[in-house]
Every structure is written in C-alpha cells, then in structure tokens.
Write an enzyme that holds these catalytic residues in place. Structure first.
Site, short mmCIF file in Angstrom:
data_model
loop_
_atom_site.label_atom_id
_atom_site.label_comp_id
_atom_site.label_asym_id
_atom_site.label_seq_id
_atom_site.Cartn_x
_atom_site.Cartn_y
_atom_site.Cartn_z
CG ASP A 1 -1.81 0.77 1.40
OD1 ASP A 1 -3.13 1.38 -0.21
OD2 ASP A 1 -2.59 1.31 1.98
CB THR B 1 -4.74 3.17 -3.16
OG1 THR B 1 -4.65 3.35 -1.76
CG2 THR B 1 -4.91 4.29 -3.67
CG ASP C 1 -2.06 2.28 7.12
OD1 ASP C 1 -2.53 1.09 8.05
OD2 ASP C 1 -2.85 2.57 6.41
CG ASN D 1 -0.49 4.39 3.67
OD1 ASN D 1 -0.88 5.17 4.31
ND2 ASN D 1 -0.46 3.29 3.31
CE LYS E 1 -2.86 5.09 0.99
NZ LYS E 1 -4.67 4.26 0.53
#
Length: 406
Positions: free
Chosen positions: A216, A252, A234, A221, A218
């Site tokens: 994840d 995402t 996270d 985060n 991005k």
C-alpha cells in the site's frame, strides 16, 4: 473485470486497513499469578523502558532490526502498561475501529515531559464486530519485527486492558508527505531522489530480510519526522509472502500493479511497481494513471502506457519505465539483483546509501515545529462518541486468547 480496491481517505496514515483473515494461533499457556507488589514493580519498569527508548536509539543494521523483539529495546509486548499511564493530548487520526492520540507519560519526570508518542487505541468490541482480529494481530506482529528500522514507524510497545488494544508508536510531527506534495504541487529532483532513496532502503529491508510485501505504498502512508526523514506507516496490508504468491485484492487504485488487477497472483514485485508510481507522483504532482472511474484506472494500468512530461529528466523516465513494467519478470527491483538494481540506477547516481541509512544526510523538508508535541500538521477531529458497545464477559471468554500477542 471485477476488482475491489480500498482507498484510505483518512488524513492520518496511522490507521489499519481491512484485509483477509488467517487462522488464529494456539492459545497461550496461562501465566503464573503475581503479587500486587511484583505487578507494581514490573509496571514501573515498563514505564521506564518506554520513557528511555529514544535515549538508547541507535542506527541498527538490517540484521539487528530483524532480531526477535525480545532482543531489542522496542517492539515488545508489555504486560502491565495501561492507558492511564499516559495523558491523551490530542487526536491525530480516526478510523472505523481505531483512534490515534498524541500522548505523553502521565506524571512524567521533568526530563521526560517533552517525550511524546502516537498511541493507537483499538476497541476490542469493534475489532471483533468488523472481523479484524487476525488483521490487527498481524499488523502488530509485523510492526514488532520491523521495529528499529530508521525509515519505518517504530512500535515502541504494545499492551492491552479489559476493553482495548494499544500500539505505542513514535510520533512524526511533520505529518504526511501527501500534504507537502499537494502544497508544493510537485517536488524538485533533489527532494524526489532523497525521499525515493529512503523508500528503496525500506523495500530492500522488507523484501530481502523479512519476505514482506508492503502492498500500500502511497504518499498518504509516508510521514515526515522532526528531522525531515521519512517514516513508512500503516502496515494493515503488509503480508509475509517470501517466494510465494498471494491473491488478495487490496490497495489504492492509482497504485495497484497489473498482476493485482488481473488477479494472477502477486508477490513483493507489486511494491516496485507502486514505487515507480510514487516517483512519478513526486516529480509530476499526480500519478500517471488516473480517472474518476476506478475501472478506467485499471484499464490504463493493465495497458501500462506511461506518458512522461517533456521536462522530466531521461534518467527519471528510465527509472520509472523500468519499475512500471507490466512483465513482472522484467521489472526493476524484481529482476536478478533485487533492490541493488534500483540502487545502481543512474537516477540515484551520487547517493551515499550507507550515510543515508544511518541518517547522516540532512532531509530536504524539515518541519517548523514549536516543540516535540506540535500538532499543527494534523487535522482537528470530533470527540470520541459516548455510549459505545461494552466488551462483555462473554466476549472476553471467547476472544481474549486471540489478543494474547498484545
């Protein structure tokens, strides 16, 4: 093509995501009963360890970070620590079953009054209701394993009480990289290279030392600490895959790799694709694949045609093209040599990887702070609602063994 993608819109990137379950471990053996005095002494010792963790913080090597939490100053489960040992100063973020607070030790000594933490509180009844027991346990255990890495949020400790689970993290007062990127519209080449290089070191560690796919990556985060370095947060989607493939559809939309969308099985290579998207967004200000309709985004990703602005340097184009390669067997970072092939790319020419890992290089964005407890880079949140569902004796008997990791 049916796909389920989860976008975390929370301003704070400290909160867990939903993901697939796995079977619970065997119940732990019961602990011997302790005297009140013994419990008090151990609780005071745990509070001292928490207050002193930063005083002993060193630049651990990857092999030292990979040690069992019992061999490290951080990442341990504390049996007697409680929420009332902390003053909750301000909410930093909220989610479906968690709230993150800026916290400091209650009744702290003068030398400890400026020491603050991010305390994530997860109500057991909500975790159970939303079927997140195994997910929360897994996130806690991954954070314990990676605790001590210079560019990953440090889980100082975890603990629990009758109603809630607690994860005590280092506080990153700079807030999300996403916020800085939106204000600046785009990062210059130097800033992009610096923060991209720190992410390379994180992915190298996760993939090659732990066999963990983060899944994840991005800007939301990634936080900035007080010294201007990154901290990846996270770990709700992180999964230990080693050389195996997994088929969970999560992430995402703009950052999903083609193999995730096609559901053909994926591993750590998805992080290198997402890293290419991240570098592009750093340099351009938006990801290369975007549409208001997520299905259109997926179609663009599977096609794999990246359009580069004319102002982008040839080395940056070359790096992104090597990372955002639909063919996993040819993707930079996933080919023979692993992360080393990324580190040796011309775009990173001149990077002193050892100095960077040991945080001897000044970060390009150093947040202006009034003090260690400054929260200006985090939004305001409503108070916690009252009248929450209680964690009953029946739930305790059924579920407490599942929370033994805390």
């Amino acid at each position: 093509m049916a796909a389920t993608a989860i976008k975390n819109h929370l301003p704070s990137a400290l909160l867990p995501h939903h993901r697939e379950s796995s079977p619970p471990k065997d119940d732990p053996k019961p602990l011997q009963k302790q005297s009140t005095q013994e419990i008090h002494e151990e609780r005071e010792q745990e509070k001292r360890l928490v207050s002193q963790w930063e005083d002993h913080k060193l630049a651990l090597s990857p092999s030292q970070v990979s040690q069992a939490p019992s061999q490290k100053q951080v990442g341990q489960s504390q049996r007697h620590l409680r929420c009332e040992d902390f003053d909750l100063v301000k909410t930093l973020g909220t989610g479906t079953f968690a709230r993150v607070w800026l916290a400091r030790l209650a009744n702290a000594k003068r030398e400890d009054r400026d020491k603050v933490f991010a305390l994530k509180i997860l109500r057991k009844v909500d975790v159970i209701r939303l079927k997140q027991v195994e997910h929360v346990r897994n996130e806690r255990n991954v954070l314990a394993v990676v605790a001590g890495h210079p560019f990953i949020t440090t889980m100082v400790a975890s603990f629990q009480d009758q109603d809630s689970l607690y994860i005590l993290l280092d506080y990153c007062p700079g807030g999300e990289v996403f916020s800085y990127l939106r204000r600046a519209r785009r990062f210059n080449e130097h800033t992009s290279q610096f923060y991209a290089a720190e992410i390379v070191l994180v992915l190298e560690f996760l993939h090659e030392h732990e066999g963990v796919a983060y899944r994840d990556l991005k800007p939301e985060n990634i936080l900035i600490d007080a010294e201007g370095h990154l901290k990846l947060v996270d770990f709700g989607f992180a999964k230990k895959v080693d050389d195996r493939e997994t088929y969970t559809l999560c992430g995402t939309p703009e950052y999903l790799a083609p193999e995730v969308i096609r559901n053909t099985g994926h591993g750590c290579a998805v992080d290198w694709w997402a890293f290419g998207i991240l570098v592009y967004e750093f340099l351009v200000g938006q990801p290369p694949f975007w549409d208001q309709n997520p299905m259109k985004i997926y179609e663009q990703i599977v096609a794999g045609h990246v359009r580069y602005p004319s102002a982008m340097s040839p080395d940056a184009r070359s790096l992104i093209a090597g990372l955002c390669t639909v063919d996993v067997s040819k993707r930079l970072g996933n080919i023979k040599g692993g992360a080393k092939t990324v580190k040796q790319h011309p775009w990173f020419k001149g990077t002193d990887w050892d100095a960077l890992y040991h945080r001897r290089v000044q970060g390009p964005i150093v947040p202006h702070l009034r003090g260690p407890a400054d929260t200006r880079n985090f939004d305001e949140y409503d108070p916690e609602p009252e009248g929450r569902e209680p964690y009953t004796e029946e739930l305790r008997q059924r579920w407490d063994a599942s929370f033994a990791d805390f």
